[in-house]
Scaffold this motif. Structure first.
Motif, PDB file in Angstrom:
ATOM      1  N   THR A   1       7.131  37.167  -7.004  1.00 11.05           N
ATOM      2  CA  THR A   1       8.247  36.573  -6.291  1.00 11.05           C
ATOM      3  C   THR A   1       7.789  35.408  -5.411  1.00 11.05           C
ATOM      4  O   THR A   1       8.553  34.469  -5.199  1.00 11.05           O
ATOM      5  N   TRP A   2       6.537  35.496  -4.903  1.00 11.87           N
ATOM      6  CA  TRP A   2       6.040  34.425  -4.051  1.00 11.87           C
ATOM      7  C   TRP A   2       5.971  33.115  -4.828  1.00 11.87           C
ATOM      8  O   TRP A   2       6.350  32.059  -4.322  1.00 11.87           O
ATOM      9  N   TRP A   3       5.479  33.151  -6.062  1.00 12.49           N
ATOM     10  CA  TRP A   3       5.331  31.934  -6.857  1.00 12.49           C
ATOM     11  C   TRP A   3       6.692  31.324  -7.194  1.00 12.49           C
ATOM     12  O   TRP A   3       6.852  30.099  -7.171  1.00 12.49           O
ATOM     13  N   VAL A   4       7.658  32.164  -7.501  1.00  9.84           N
ATOM     14  CA  VAL A   4       8.994  31.655  -7.808  1.00  9.84           C
ATOM     15  C   VAL A   4       9.602  31.016  -6.565  1.00  9.84           C
ATOM     16  O   VAL A   4      10.204  29.943  -6.627  1.00  9.84           O
ATOM     17  N   SER A   5       9.430  31.657  -5.411  1.00  8.60           N
ATOM     18  CA  SER A   5       9.926  31.080  -4.155  1.00  8.60           C
ATOM     19  C   SER A   5       9.251  29.744  -3.867  1.00  8.60           C
ATOM     20  O   SER A   5       9.913  28.770  -3.487  1.00  8.60           O
ATOM     21  N   ALA A   6       7.949  29.696  -4.049  1.00  6.25           N
ATOM     22  CA  ALA A   6       7.214  28.449  -3.821  1.00  6.25           C
ATOM     23  C   ALA A   6       7.698  27.357  -4.770  1.00  6.25           C
ATOM     24  O   ALA A   6       7.836  26.194  -4.379  1.00  6.25           O
ATOM     25  N   LEU A   7       7.987  27.735  -6.004  1.00  6.46           N
ATOM     26  CA  LEU A   7       8.491  26.778  -6.987  1.00  6.46           C
ATOM     27  C   LEU A   7       9.832  26.195  -6.543  1.00  6.46           C
ATOM     28  O   LEU A   7      10.048  24.980  -6.614  1.00  6.46           O
ATOM     29  N   PHE A   8      10.727  27.045  -6.052  1.00  3.17           N
ATOM     30  CA  PHE A   8      12.019  26.550  -5.562  1.00  3.17           C
ATOM     31  C   PHE A   8      11.835  25.638  -4.347  1.00  3.17           C
ATOM     32  O   PHE A   8      12.501  24.613  -4.228  1.00  3.17           O
ATOM     33  N   VAL A   9      10.938  25.997  -3.465  1.00  4.24           N
ATOM     34  CA  VAL A   9      10.708  25.185  -2.264  1.00  4.24           C
ATOM     35  C   VAL A   9      10.200  23.799  -2.646  1.00  4.24           C
ATOM     36  O   VAL A   9      10.728  22.783  -2.179  1.00  4.24           O
ATOM     37  N   VAL A  10       9.169  23.730  -3.500  1.00  4.81           N
ATOM     38  CA  VAL A  10       8.604  22.418  -3.839  1.00  4.81           C
ATOM     39  C   VAL A  10       9.534  21.605  -4.730  1.00  4.81           C
ATOM     40  O   VAL A  10       9.409  20.387  -4.811  1.00  4.81           O
ATOM     41  N   THR A  11      10.480  22.268  -5.377  1.00  5.27           N
ATOM     42  CA  THR A  11      11.435  21.557  -6.216  1.00  5.27           C
ATOM     43  C   THR A  11      12.568  20.953  -5.395  1.00  5.27           C
ATOM     44  O   THR A  11      12.991  19.825  -5.636  1.00  5.27           O
ATOM     45  N   VAL A  52      -1.585  22.376 -18.073  1.00  3.05           N
ATOM     46  CA  VAL A  52      -1.846  23.031 -16.783  1.00  3.05           C
ATOM     47  C   VAL A  52      -1.860  24.534 -17.014  1.00  3.05           C
ATOM     48  O   VAL A  52      -0.942  25.090 -17.611  1.00  3.05           O
ATOM     49  N   HIS A  53      -2.904  25.180 -16.492  1.00  2.00           N
ATOM     50  CA  HIS A  53      -3.070  26.602 -16.782  1.00  2.00           C
ATOM     51  C   HIS A  53      -3.158  27.468 -15.534  1.00  2.00           C
ATOM     52  O   HIS A  53      -3.571  28.621 -15.611  1.00  2.00           O
ATOM     53  N   ASP A  54      -2.777  26.920 -14.370  1.00  2.00           N
ATOM     54  CA  ASP A  54      -2.764  27.759 -13.169  1.00  2.00           C
ATOM     55  C   ASP A  54      -1.513  27.469 -12.354  1.00  2.00           C
ATOM     56  O   ASP A  54      -0.895  26.409 -12.475  1.00  2.00           O
ATOM     57  N   ALA A  55      -1.146  28.431 -11.530  1.00  2.00           N
ATOM     58  CA  ALA A  55       0.095  28.351 -10.762  1.00  2.00           C
ATOM     59  C   ALA A  55       0.088  27.185  -9.775  1.00  2.00           C
ATOM     60  O   ALA A  55       1.121  26.535  -9.558  1.00  2.00           O
ATOM     61  N   TYR A  56      -1.060  26.890  -9.176  1.00  2.00           N
ATOM     62  CA  TYR A  56      -1.128  25.781  -8.220  1.00  2.00           C
ATOM     63  C   TYR A  56      -0.844  24.448  -8.898  1.00  2.00           C
ATOM     64  O   TYR A  56      -0.147  23.592  -8.343  1.00  2.00           O
ATOM     65  N   GLY A  57      -1.371  24.259 -10.085  1.00  2.00           N
ATOM     66  CA  GLY A  57      -1.112  23.030 -10.831  1.00  2.00           C
ATOM     67  C   GLY A  57       0.363  22.886 -11.177  1.00  2.00           C
ATOM     68  O   GLY A  57       0.924  21.790 -11.101  1.00  2.00           O
ATOM     69  N   ILE A  58       0.985  23.995 -11.546  1.00  2.56           N
ATOM     70  CA  ILE A  58       2.417  23.974 -11.843  1.00  2.56           C
ATOM     71  C   ILE A  58       3.205  23.614 -10.587  1.00  2.56           C
ATOM     72  O   ILE A  58       4.148  22.823 -10.634  1.00  2.56           O
ATOM     73  N   LEU A  59       2.804  24.161  -9.430  1.00  5.92           N
ATOM     74  CA  LEU A  59       3.487  23.837  -8.175  1.00  5.92           C
ATOM     75  C   LEU A  59       3.352  22.354  -7.832  1.00  5.92           C
ATOM     76  O   LEU A  59       4.315  21.727  -7.375  1.00  5.92           O
ATOM     77  N   VAL A  60       2.181  21.794  -8.052  1.00  6.46           N
ATOM     78  CA  VAL A  60       1.975  20.372  -7.770  1.00  6.46           C
ATOM     79  C   VAL A  60       2.880  19.522  -8.663  1.00  6.46           C
ATOM     80  O   VAL A  60       3.560  18.597  -8.186  1.00  6.46           O
ATOM     81  N   LEU A  61       2.910  19.831  -9.953  1.00  4.36           N
ATOM     82  CA  LEU A  61       3.769  19.067 -10.857  1.00  4.36           C
ATOM     83  C   LEU A  61       5.245  19.260 -10.513  1.00  4.36           C
ATOM     84  O   LEU A  61       6.036  18.309 -10.587  1.00  4.36           O
ATOM     85  N   ALA A  62       5.626  20.466 -10.125  1.00  2.00           N
ATOM     86  CA  ALA A  62       7.019  20.710  -9.724  1.00  2.00           C
ATOM     87  C   ALA A  62       7.367  19.901  -8.478  1.00  2.00           C
ATOM     88  O   ALA A  62       8.486  19.378  -8.365  1.00  2.00           O
TER      89      ALA A  62
END
Length: 179
Positions: A1-11, A52-62
């Motif tokens: 849930t943390w990663w999904v929340s972070a994804l929404f925040v950075v988006t 991209v193969h890690d969650a941090y990279g996905i967050l940066v791109l998002a």
């Protein structure tokens, strides 16, 4: 849930920050350049996601896509009145909003079907292709058609102060933002 929340925040957070801080700047820049560059940035983001193969990279791109979106939307919405006759403005704006909502409703369904049959990479490539297609269409519109004939700003800092003042005085805006 943390990663999904972070994804929404950075988006979505870039839209708030850009809207509050750089909104007046968007009015002074070339709308055509903003929307085409925003599409090309989002093209690059989605073309890069398969690598991209890690969650941090996905967050940066998002986050990068979120920043591009935050410049794209206001520029497009501000350009619509310059592209359609005043008598057709309501229809043009409604069509734009209907298209947005239709894409928001059907995109996850179509994307889910493609992911279930072919994996995630084809969805990324397809989305990248839609941004390329959009940029190619938008580059054909003369830049003068997207700009206002009159300046709609009285200076960046004054516009920024007026916007912050409006925000601080509006309970409704604060409720929408802080929910």
């Amino acid at each position: 849930t943390w990663w999904v929340s972070a994804l929404f925040v950075v988006t979505f957070l870039p839209s708030v920050v850009v809207g509050l801080v750089a909104g007046p700047l968007v009015d002074r820049l070339s709308r055509k350049r903003l929307i085409v560059v925003s599409d090309l940035v989002r093209l690059a983001v989605f073309a890069g996601l398969p690598f991209v193969h890690d969650a941090y990279g996905i967050l940066v791109l998002a986050a990068v896509a979120g920043v591009a979106n935050s410049f794209f939307r206001p520029a497009v919405l501000a350009g619509v009145p310059n592209l359609v006759d005043e008598s057709e403005l309501a229809t043009g704006t409604s069509l734009l909003q209907a298209t947005d909502w239709l894409a928001a409703a059907l995109g996850p369904v179509v994307g889910g079907a493609i992911v279930s049959g072919f994996g995630t990479h084809p969805v990324y490539w397809l989305n990248a292709a839609t941004f390329l297609f959009s940029a190619l269409l938008l580059v054909r519109i003369p830049g003068t058609l997207l700009q206002s004939e009159q300046g709609i700003t009285r200076g960046h800092w004054r516009d920024l102060r007026e916007g912050m003042s409006l925000f601080s005085e509006s309970v409704a805006l604060r409720v929408v933002l802080f929910g």
